[in-house]
Design an enzyme around this catalytic site. Structure first.
Site, PDB file in Angstrom:
ATOM      1  N   LYS A  69     -21.058 -34.705 -15.304  1.00 48.96           N
ATOM      2  CA  LYS A  69     -20.043 -34.500 -16.171  1.00 48.96           C
ATOM      3  C   LYS A  69     -19.029 -33.680 -14.579  1.00 48.96           C
ATOM      4  CE  LYS A  69     -17.175 -32.121 -19.439  1.00 48.96           C
ATOM      5  NZ  LYS A  69     -16.423 -31.774 -18.507  1.00 48.96           N
ATOM      6  N   LYS A  74     -21.893 -29.828  -9.683  1.00 50.20           N
ATOM      7  CA  LYS A  74     -22.749 -30.378  -8.880  1.00 50.20           C
ATOM      8  C   LYS A  74     -22.475 -29.533  -7.656  1.00 50.20           C
ATOM      9  CE  LYS A  74     -20.478 -34.461  -9.986  1.00 50.20           C
ATOM     10  NZ  LYS A  74     -20.021 -33.267 -11.623  1.00 50.20           N
ATOM     11  N   LYS A 127     -13.244 -35.643  -5.143  1.00 50.98           N
ATOM     12  CA  LYS A 127     -12.520 -34.188  -5.276  1.00 50.98           C
ATOM     13  C   LYS A 127     -12.817 -33.912  -3.714  1.00 50.98           C
ATOM     14  CE  LYS A 127     -14.455 -31.189  -8.684  1.00 50.98           C
ATOM     15  NZ  LYS A 127     -14.376 -30.615  -9.613  1.00 50.98           N
TER      16      LYS A 127
HETATM   17  P1  ADP Z   1     -18.517 -30.149 -10.104  1.00 49.99           P
HETATM   18  O1  ADP Z   1     -18.956 -30.590  -8.570  1.00 49.99           O
HETATM   19  O2  ADP Z   1     -19.722 -30.149 -11.050  1.00 49.99           O
HETATM   20  O3  ADP Z   1     -17.229 -30.776 -10.291  1.00 49.99           O
HETATM   21  P2  ADP Z   1     -17.889 -27.708  -9.303  1.00 49.99           P
HETATM   22  O4  ADP Z   1     -19.425 -26.624  -8.853  1.00 49.99           O
HETATM   23  O5  ADP Z   1     -16.972 -27.307  -8.316  1.00 49.99           O
HETATM   24  O6  ADP Z   1     -18.414 -28.853 -10.612  1.00 49.99           O
HETATM   25  O7  ADP Z   1     -18.464 -26.180 -10.654  1.00 49.99           O
HETATM   26  C1  ADP Z   1     -17.160 -25.741 -11.391  1.00 49.99           C
HETATM   27  C2  ADP Z   1     -16.518 -24.824 -11.202  1.00 49.99           C
HETATM   28  O8  ADP Z   1     -17.601 -23.938 -12.231  1.00 49.99           O
HETATM   29  C3  ADP Z   1     -16.607 -24.291 -10.241  1.00 49.99           C
HETATM   30  O9  ADP Z   1     -15.039 -23.368 -10.041  1.00 49.99           O
HETATM   31  C4  ADP Z   1     -17.283 -23.063  -9.953  1.00 49.99           C
HETATM   32  O10 ADP Z   1     -17.530 -21.729  -9.367  1.00 49.99           O
HETATM   33  C5  ADP Z   1     -17.982 -23.256 -11.284  1.00 49.99           C
HETATM   34  N1  ADP Z   1     -19.642 -22.491 -11.851  1.00 49.99           N
HETATM   35  C6  ADP Z   1     -20.762 -23.300 -11.810  1.00 49.99           C
HETATM   36  N2  ADP Z   1     -21.401 -22.580 -11.795  1.00 49.99           N
HETATM   37  C7  ADP Z   1     -21.313 -21.135 -12.160  1.00 49.99           C
HETATM   38  C8  ADP Z   1     -22.040 -21.043 -12.835  1.00 49.99           C
HETATM   39  N3  ADP Z   1     -23.360 -20.590 -12.668  1.00 49.99           N
HETATM   40  N4  ADP Z   1     -21.939 -19.472 -12.964  1.00 49.99           N
HETATM   41  C9  ADP Z   1     -20.230 -18.677 -13.044  1.00 49.99           C
HETATM   42  N5  ADP Z   1     -19.693 -20.776 -12.395  1.00 49.99           N
HETATM   43  C10 ADP Z   1     -20.388 -21.545 -12.009  1.00 49.99           C
HETATM   44 MG    MG Z   2     -18.110 -31.691  -7.108  1.00 45.26          MG
END
Ligand code: ADP
Ligand code: MG
Length: 270
Positions: free
Chosen positions: A9, A14, A40
């Site tokens: 999601k 991810k 994104k």
């Molecule tokens: P996606 O790629 O699935 O859209 P992101 O990797 O960009 O999601 O993560 C979304 C937000 O969640 C970011 O701001 C990231 O720093 C935070 N985040 C992800 N994993 C963790 C974690 N294990 N602990 C704290 N924050 C996290």
């Molecule tokens: Mg992402």
């Protein structure tokens, strides 16, 4: 060459998890290429120390048939090759279609080469034609689903499992396992373990929620780069190792929505 993909999601973590895994694999001596397949365009931000200068689609629009390797392949942390497929302007065109064009372009350029690991980071809210391409066309063979114990994350995970089971019958694609990225939900680990078992797969790693991730993120770094000695860095190293050594290849058995809802209620209700 290990061809893997992280699906899940939007906002589930991810790209953060993928970048930390890429960094850990690279520091362990593997050659790595990470490809963002999410409109994104921020999959590789933590590896590049900032947003990618040019996505594959940007360059295709600009230069049409004259795209060159250096336009689309960017060198990030510890030599990791970073690519962003790119996506349309909001409100125009189809993001999934962009992924198809981008992956075909990379193929024509031989941009991916022959690294030890290719990691596709793919948005999985909808497994529409475009977003299914890495699975359907055999670009990725081993899929990891990133989820928390939240209903909507599991809902997306179950849908992705449906996509994998559909295409697994025709090709080599398999589910490598689930990666839990914690949101501190009540009995979260038990719930995700039960969900994994129901899908006939396994929970590869439970990644805790840790403020160190934000501390690294505001510096545009992975935890592996910013604080390699901290506990969270150790978790990502373990995850990278589990993925590298993983040989399980399951064809998942997804469930219906009512059953999923009942499972979430069973573990979530207090
Ligand atoms: P996606 O790629 O699935 O859209 P992101 O990797 O960009 O999601 O993560 C979304 C937000 O969640 C970011 O701001 C990231 O720093 C935070 N985040 C992800 N994993 C963790 C974690 N294990 N602990 C704290 N924050 C996290
Ligand atoms: Mg992402």
């Amino acid at each position: 060459m290990k061809k893997i993909a992280f699906y899940g999601k939007g906002g589930i973590g991810k790209s953060t998890t993928a970048s930390n895994v890429s960094a850990a694999l690279s520091l362990a001596g593997k050659s790595v290429c990470q490809i963002g397949c999410d409109p994104k365009n921020d999959s590789t931000r933590l590896l590049l120390g900032g947003n990618c200068r040019s996505t594959v689609l940007d360059v295709v629009h600009e230069k049409e048939d004259e795209v060159e390797y250096d336009d689309v392949v960017h060198t990030g942390f510890n030599g990791i090759r970073c690519i962003e497929a790119g996506g349309p302007e909001p409100g125009v065109g189809c993001a999934g279609r962009g992924i198809i064009v981008a992956l075909k372009t990379l193929e024509a350029l031989d941009a991916i080469g022959n690294p030890d690991v290719i990691l596709y980071d793919v948005l999985g809210d909808v497994v529409c034609g475009g977003f299914a391409v890495p699975i359907r066309e055999g670009y990725a063979e081993e899929i990891y689903i990133v989820t928390s114990g939240e209903m909507m994350a599991l809902y997306a995970a179950n849908n992705i499992a449906k996509g994998i089971s559909r295409f697994a019958n025709r090709g080599k694609v398999r589910l490598g396992g689930l990666i839990a990225n914690s949101r501190n939900v009540h009995r979260e680990r038990e719930l995700i373990e039960a969900f994994a078992e129901r899908l006939h797969t396994k929970l590869i790693c439970f990644v805790p929620r840790d403020p160190m991730v934000q501390q690294a993120e505001i510096r545009r770094q992975t935890v592996l780069e910013y604080a390699p000695e901290c506990e969270q860095a150790g978790v990502y190293r373990e995850l990278a190792e589990s993925i590298w050594n993983n040989e399980s290849d399951c064809i998942p058995t997804p469930m219906g929505f009512d059953e999923l809802e009942a499972m979430v209620y069973h573990y979530g209700s207090r």
